[in-house]
Design an enzyme around this catalytic site. Structure first.
Site, PDB file in Angstrom:
ATOM      1  N   LYS A 278       5.762 -12.445   5.414  1.00 19.29           N
ATOM      2  CA  LYS A 278       6.378 -11.590   6.277  1.00 19.29           C
ATOM      3  C   LYS A 278       5.634 -11.612   7.527  1.00 19.29           C
ATOM      4  O   LYS A 278       4.419 -11.459   7.655  1.00 19.29           O
ATOM      5  CB  LYS A 278       6.225 -10.017   5.400  1.00 19.29           C
ATOM      6  CG  LYS A 278       6.803  -8.942   6.204  1.00 19.29           C
ATOM      7  CD  LYS A 278       6.942  -7.834   5.464  1.00 19.29           C
ATOM      8  CE  LYS A 278       7.869  -6.700   5.989  1.00 19.29           C
ATOM      9  NZ  LYS A 278       7.709  -5.368   5.134  1.00 19.29           N
ATOM     10  N   GLU A 355      13.326   5.843  -5.582  1.00 18.29           N
ATOM     11  CA  GLU A 355      13.387   7.355  -5.421  1.00 18.29           C
ATOM     12  C   GLU A 355      13.844   8.366  -6.528  1.00 18.29           C
ATOM     13  O   GLU A 355      13.191   9.476  -6.889  1.00 18.29           O
ATOM     14  CB  GLU A 355      14.388   7.638  -4.221  1.00 18.29           C
ATOM     15  CG  GLU A 355      14.057   7.135  -2.886  1.00 18.29           C
ATOM     16  CD  GLU A 355      14.521   5.490  -2.920  1.00 18.29           C
ATOM     17  OE1 GLU A 355      14.387   5.103  -1.795  1.00 18.29           O
ATOM     18  OE2 GLU A 355      15.094   4.952  -3.812  1.00 18.29           O
ATOM     19  N   ARG A 383      19.685   9.359  -2.896  1.00 14.59           N
ATOM     20  CA  ARG A 383      19.793   8.580  -3.934  1.00 14.59           C
ATOM     21  C   ARG A 383      19.251   9.092  -5.196  1.00 14.59           C
ATOM     22  O   ARG A 383      19.578   8.664  -6.333  1.00 14.59           O
ATOM     23  CB  ARG A 383      18.963   7.132  -3.790  1.00 14.59           C
ATOM     24  CG  ARG A 383      19.709   6.365  -2.405  1.00 14.59           C
ATOM     25  CD  ARG A 383      18.596   5.414  -1.753  1.00 14.59           C
ATOM     26  NE  ARG A 383      17.780   4.550  -2.676  1.00 14.59           N
ATOM     27  CZ  ARG A 383      18.484   3.426  -2.831  1.00 14.59           C
ATOM     28  NH1 ARG A 383      19.447   2.883  -2.277  1.00 14.59           N
ATOM     29  NH2 ARG A 383      17.700   2.374  -3.723  1.00 14.59           N
TER      30      ARG A 383
END
Length: 598
Positions: A278, A355, A383
């Site tokens: 990354k 979540e 969510r």
């Protein structure tokens, strides 16, 4: 001129050699770096996946083949390779292309997405539709190790043992969600991937024997042994042929393996495990890829004033009360909780991009006698709606929800707007909802919330520069009068609309009363009765449907009070990317609109 300027369709990429693909990938990274410097955006995640995206375009036939991203914030190279390079300069602006896949924007964008966890389910759906219609194409799904463990992805992955042919799920393993991954699944992967040993082993074989038949034979033996001892092969019990681990930033290896995977996938679905870096390509992004995951203009990494305030406040609260714990879902830095993680690791939980788990876990913490504070962005908290309803509100558990990035969010656009939280929370029994407009009010509201024996939600926006003022205690009144007036009353929710209301009061020729409606539930019925004889304007960065204006009108209807209420909120439409100011204007939340509607 470069190679990138000559890429108009995906077929142009397929004509390139490996060396040219490597050069193209570098040009893509450079362009991503420069455009995000001008417009902001997701930087590190796009730099890391550029090689993989370029290789995919060289092997597969897009848009006939379908490319589906999880989250979608890593789609910048995909957009440029699919004929949108000329439009990329205006990415994430009001008149430009989206920073996420958008099926209304291009036939190359198979599925609109901005949240984690949707890709495997949607890919399986596309495959099933393809097979039902007798069509023939590959479906390639790119999912990060951080979002792979989202509940929806796991449900899709484990739902049935059969997976359709010509489905390729690429697990992009970079050890990061936004911050570094700490979840159990990542540790499982990390222990069983071959990492440096794999790459060095290949290098030793090549160095001793060259590219001879001996090398190839020994590689086959080595891979056979690897498969015997690599527990990742259990994934094949769920309908996937596991292939990995390969270097996702090595173009030669990528193209070679992808061509092989393409052949395998014609007979059986494939899970391809790739390792990427990354932030690849630039010293600062590689050194701190989490910090540069999302950046503003000039690559500035700005922390929201409210988020910083939250982190400091919770850190101090825990120092005095060890029963308080903080929970977030893969957003430690974004929600300001780095000081809590550092100073009170035993009182801090980052559950990853999960979540629903974060909310029910917090309900369990509360049932066990602790005082949980859940810090999640508004767009992501939605969510976990059922968990809030069933696991927290139904039991009236004292869980505090700190709802970050509530309201308009600017350039992230449709998928990330925090304009629905009042609507999805206000109708739930037992919950109290607050909307502080200053940093000191946020801190005092948090402390007040921890004294209550019920669920509490506190919403606040992103950004900086909000004027602070002395806190008006809730014991003296739920709402706070900011400006006296006798002709019109403006009820403002949060700092941005309060600022607009104050400017309106200064510019209007009428006498305007401004009230900070800092509690959405309960309403301040005393003030509502006082102001009912004059026109009322309700300003909020929330959908007009289900927001404060709806609650106010419902209150007057039930009390049989004839009142004039004019809502100024988010219209019944999704808000696309742009600046917050542009989005406010688009929805008529401006001083000019207020004057026009006096």
């Amino acid at each position: 001129m470069g190679i990138l300027n000559g890429i108009k369709t995906s077929s142009d990429v397929k004509k390139l050699s490996v060396k040219e693909l490597e050069q193209l990938s570098k040009e893509l990274r450079d362009r991503i770096f420069e455009v995000t410097k001008s417009n902001g955006g997701h930087l590190s995640s796009n730099l890391g996946v550029t090689d993989l995206t370029t290789a995919l375009y060289s092997v597969f036939d897009f848009p006939k083949d379908k490319l589906i991203f999880d989250v979608g914030h890593q789609c910048y190279a995909h957009k440029m390779l699919s004929g949108r390079n000329d439009l990329f300069d205006k990415a994430r602006t009001a008149d430009g292309i989206s920073g996420f896949p958008n099926k209304f924007e291009s036939e190359y964008d198979t599925f609109t997405v901005g949240h984690a966890g949707t890709s495997i389910a949607s890919s399986l759906g596309v495959c099933s539709a393809r097979d039902a219609k007798g069509e023939d194409y590959f479906v390639i799904n790119v999912v990060g190790d951080g979002s792979f463990v989202n509940g929806l992805n796991l449900e899709a992955f484990y739902a049935k043992t059969f997976k359709p042919k010509k489905l390729i799920v690429i697990l992009n393993d970079n050890g990061m969600s936004i911050s570094k991954n700490k979840n159990g699944f990542y540790k499982f992967l990390n222990k069983r991937t071959l990492g440096k040993g794999y790459r060095s082993g290949k290098g030793v074989l090549k160095k001793i024997f060259g590219e001879s038949f001996i090398t190839k034979f020994l590689r086959k033996v080595k891979n056979t042994i690897k498969r015997l001892f690599n527990r990742n092969v259990h994934l094949e019990n769920f309908g996937f042929k596991y292939v990995g681990v390969i270097d996702g930033n090595d173009m030669k290896e990528l193209t070679k393996v992808l061509n092989s995977v393409k052949r395998i996938a014609s007979e059986k679905a494939v899970l391809l495990h790739v390792k990427t870096t990354k932030g690849l390509g630039f010293n600062k992004t590689e050194a701190d890829s989490g910090k540069y995951h999302g950046v503003g203009i000039h690559h500035e990494v700005n922390q929201s004033a409210f988020s910083q305030t939250v982190g400091k406040a919770i850190d101090e609260i825990i120092e005095r009360d060890p029963s308080v714990v903080a929970i977030t879902a893969g957003m430690t830095a974004g929600t300001g909780l780095l000081p809590v993680e550092k100073n009170h690791p035993n009182n801090f939980f980052d559950v990853g991009i999960a979540e629903e788990y974060a909310v029910t876990f917090s309900a369990g913490l509360s049932a066990g006698g602790l005082k949980p504070i859940v810090c999640i962005y508004s767009t992501f908290l939605q969510r976990a709606y059922d968990q809030i309803l069933h696991d927290v509100c139904l039991q009236s558990l004292p869980v505090v929800f700190l709802i970050d990035r509530a309201g308009l969010v600017g350039a992230d656009g449709e998928t990330h707007q925090g304009v629905f939280d009042l609507s999805y929370l206000s109708h739930l029994p037992n919950v109290k909802i607050f909307a502080p407009s200053t940093e000191s009010e946020l801190v005092c509201t948090l402390k007040y919330a921890l004294t209550l024996s019920c669920p509490v939600a506190i919403r606040y926006p992103n950004g900086n520069g909000y004027l602070d003022r002395e806190f008006f205690p809730y014991e003296q009144g739920l709402w706070e009068e900011i400006n006296e007036g006798k002709d019109i009353t403006v009820l403002a929710v949060g700092p941005r609309t309060l600022s607009i209301a104050k400017e309106y009061a200064n510019r209007s020729k009428k006498s305007v009363r401004v009230i900070s409606a800092r509690t959405i539930k309960p309403l301040d019925e005393k003030i509502l009765k006082e102001i009912s004889t004059k026109p009322i304007m309700v300003l909020e960065e929330n959908s007009e449907i289900g927001g404060l204006s709806s609650l106010v009108m419902d209150y007057y209807a039930k009390e049989n009070i004839q009142a004039i209420v004019k809502p100024f909120g988010i219209k019944d439409a999704f808000v696309s990317q742009g600046t917050v100011a542009e989005q406010l204007e688009e929805n008529g939340i401006t001083v000019e609109k207020l004057i026009e509607n006096e």
